[in-house]
Design an enzyme around this catalytic site. Structure first.
Site, PDB file in Angstrom:
ATOM      1  N   ASN A 114      47.372  58.424  37.618  1.00 47.22           N
ATOM      2  CA  ASN A 114      48.409  57.290  36.734  1.00 47.22           C
ATOM      3  C   ASN A 114      48.347  57.624  35.086  1.00 47.22           C
ATOM      4  OD1 ASN A 114      49.534  55.137  38.100  1.00 47.22           O
ATOM      5  ND2 ASN A 114      47.560  54.927  39.074  1.00 47.22           N
ATOM      6  N   ARG A 133      30.117  41.834  28.622  1.00 44.00           N
ATOM      7  CA  ARG A 133      31.431  42.086  28.122  1.00 44.00           C
ATOM      8  C   ARG A 133      32.028  42.261  26.679  1.00 44.00           C
ATOM      9  NH1 ARG A 133      33.257  43.252  33.679  1.00 44.00           N
ATOM     10  NH2 ARG A 133      31.550  41.963  35.441  1.00 44.00           N
ATOM     11  N   MET A 166      38.415  49.880  35.947  1.00 38.46           N
ATOM     12  CA  MET A 166      37.482  48.735  36.988  1.00 38.46           C
ATOM     13  C   MET A 166      36.653  48.102  36.366  1.00 38.46           C
ATOM     14  SD  MET A 166      39.349  50.736  39.183  1.00 38.46           S
ATOM     15  CE  MET A 166      38.938  49.193  40.964  1.00 38.46           C
ATOM     16  N   ARG A 167      37.207  47.830  34.786  1.00 33.34           N
ATOM     17  CA  ARG A 167      36.156  46.717  33.931  1.00 33.34           C
ATOM     18  C   ARG A 167      37.617  45.592  33.974  1.00 33.34           C
ATOM     19  NH1 ARG A 167      31.234  46.633  34.907  1.00 33.34           N
ATOM     20  NH2 ARG A 167      30.983  45.289  33.029  1.00 33.34           N
ATOM     21  N   ASN A 201      48.740  46.088  33.528  1.00 33.68           N
ATOM     22  CA  ASN A 201      47.534  46.749  34.774  1.00 33.68           C
ATOM     23  C   ASN A 201      49.028  47.040  35.517  1.00 33.68           C
ATOM     24  OD1 ASN A 201      45.164  47.010  35.633  1.00 33.68           O
ATOM     25  ND2 ASN A 201      45.525  45.682  37.397  1.00 33.68           N
ATOM     26  N   HIS A 230      48.275  47.455  39.574  1.00 34.63           N
ATOM     27  CA  HIS A 230      47.262  47.398  41.011  1.00 34.63           C
ATOM     28  C   HIS A 230      48.563  48.016  42.673  1.00 34.63           C
ATOM     29  CE1 HIS A 230      44.229  44.618  43.056  1.00 34.63           C
ATOM     30  NE2 HIS A 230      45.242  44.388  43.364  1.00 34.63           N
ATOM     31  N   ASP A 266      43.545  39.798  37.509  1.00 37.77           N
ATOM     32  CA  ASP A 266      45.318  40.725  37.990  1.00 37.77           C
ATOM     33  C   ASP A 266      45.454  38.870  38.355  1.00 37.77           C
ATOM     34  OD1 ASP A 266      43.089  43.126  40.969  1.00 37.77           O
ATOM     35  OD2 ASP A 266      43.668  42.845  38.936  1.00 37.77           O
ATOM     36  N   GLN A 309      54.085  56.079  44.623  1.00 38.14           N
ATOM     37  CA  GLN A 309      55.006  54.360  43.914  1.00 38.14           C
ATOM     38  C   GLN A 309      54.431  54.188  42.191  1.00 38.14           C
ATOM     39  OE1 GLN A 309      58.300  53.691  44.240  1.00 38.14           O
ATOM     40  NE2 GLN A 309      57.587  55.934  45.482  1.00 38.14           N
ATOM     41  N   GLU A 310      52.848  53.845  42.066  1.00 39.97           N
ATOM     42  CA  GLU A 310      52.468  53.702  41.315  1.00 39.97           C
ATOM     43  C   GLU A 310      52.828  54.206  39.914  1.00 39.97           C
ATOM     44  OE1 GLU A 310      48.147  52.862  41.400  1.00 39.97           O
ATOM     45  OE2 GLU A 310      48.577  52.935  43.267  1.00 39.97           O
TER      46      GLU A 310
HETATM   47  C1  GRF Z   1      45.173  53.396  41.593  1.00 37.28           C
HETATM   48  O1  GRF Z   1      45.162  53.159  42.697  1.00 37.28           O
HETATM   49  C2  GRF Z   1      44.984  52.350  40.806  1.00 37.28           C
HETATM   50  O2  GRF Z   1      46.153  51.049  40.823  1.00 37.28           O
HETATM   51  C3  GRF Z   1      43.662  51.896  41.048  1.00 37.28           C
HETATM   52  O3  GRF Z   1      42.676  52.866  41.254  1.00 37.28           O
HETATM   53  C4  GRF Z   1      43.716  53.907  41.605  1.00 37.28           C
HETATM   54  C5  GRF Z   1      43.150  55.083  41.520  1.00 37.28           C
HETATM   55  O4  GRF Z   1      43.694  55.581  39.827  1.00 37.28           O
HETATM   56  N1  GRF Z   1      43.238  50.425  40.394  1.00 37.28           N
HETATM   57  P1  GRF Z   1      44.033  56.804  39.173  1.00 37.28           P
HETATM   58  O5  GRF Z   1      44.537  57.370  40.045  1.00 37.28           O
HETATM   59  O6  GRF Z   1      42.802  56.845  38.610  1.00 37.28           O
HETATM   60  O7  GRF Z   1      44.951  56.500  38.059  1.00 37.28           O
END
Ligand code: GRF
Length: 210
Positions: A15, A66, A91-92, A108, A110, A146, A174-175
């Site tokens: 992304n 955190r 991922m946090r 974000n 998702h 989320d 699509q993301e």
């Molecule tokens: C993606 O599907 C994102 O939505 C999820 O992790 C996957 C990998 O994302 N949270 P990226 O290739 O590290 O951007």
């Protein structure tokens, strides 16, 4: 003025790669000021370095809470003059420490059509449930997981014979497009949040740049 972005990654960073490619191609009026990862070896950090963008690893394991981790994130983001924060495969779960520093300026991406299938492995959840349409969502981040106001979504068909990885790959394409499109709207100042008393905040994308 290009939108000043900080991008947070944990994994491969595809992304992030889509954002960097759009900026490089002159299709996105944004400036990725810094890429931060909670993982020392995240591919996203390599992508940043290859693009000449400051890449900073801040391992979350080094912090007692955190909130303390988020304080380190905020310090790094502010040091790089960031105005919008993009969680791109991060991922946090972030805390109000980050959200208060960037009020309604954290988004974000998702890999599911929220509110369906929040949390980890949206594509796997969609396949297990047997839905016929999956997809992805870009949303404002709030204190939940989320759960923030939806900005945009894209639908992706679930095809016969799909396994998790094939569906996840179709969603990921699509993301990339959706995230770049949304950041483009932000750079045009077209995002507005409607807060009606007692109702969920609702995002409106105005027809033209302000
Ligand atoms: C993606 O599907 C994102 O939505 C999820 O992790 C996957 C990998 O994302 N949270 P990226 O290739 O590290 O951007």
């Amino acid at each position: 003025m290009p939108l000043r972005l900080g991008v947070l990654v944990s994994g491969s960073g595809t992304n992030l790669g889509a954002i960097l490619a759009a900026v490089h191609a002159g299709k996105l009026d944004a400036d990725v000021r810094v890429v931060i990862s909670n993982k020392l070896a995240a591919g996203g950090l390599e992508r940043a370095r290859a693009a000449g963008v400051p890449a900073v690893a801040i391992p979350h394991a080094g912090f007692a809470s955190r909130e303390l981790f988020d304080e380190a994130l905020v310090a790094c983001l502010c040091e790089h003059d960031v105005e919008w924060v993009v969680l791109a495969g991060f991922m946090r779960v972030v805390t109000p420490v980050l959200l208060d520093a960037f009020p309604r300026r954290v988004i974000n991406i998702h890999p599911a059509l929220l509110p369906a299938f929040p949390g980890v492995d949206g594509p796997g959840q969609a396949l297990a449930y047997g839905v016929k349409v999956a997809g992805c969502t870009v949303h404002l981040v709030d204190a939940g997981v989320d759960t923030g106001p939806v900005i945009a979504q894209a639908a992706v068909p679930v095809l016969e014979g799909d396994d998790r990885d094939r569906l996840a790959a179709r969603i990921l394409e699509q993301e990339h497009a959706l995230l770049v499109e949304v950041i483009g709207w932000l750079s045009q100042g077209r995002l507005r949040v409607e807060d009606a008393d007692g109702k969920r905040a609702r995002v409106v994308i105005e027809a033209r740049a302000r």
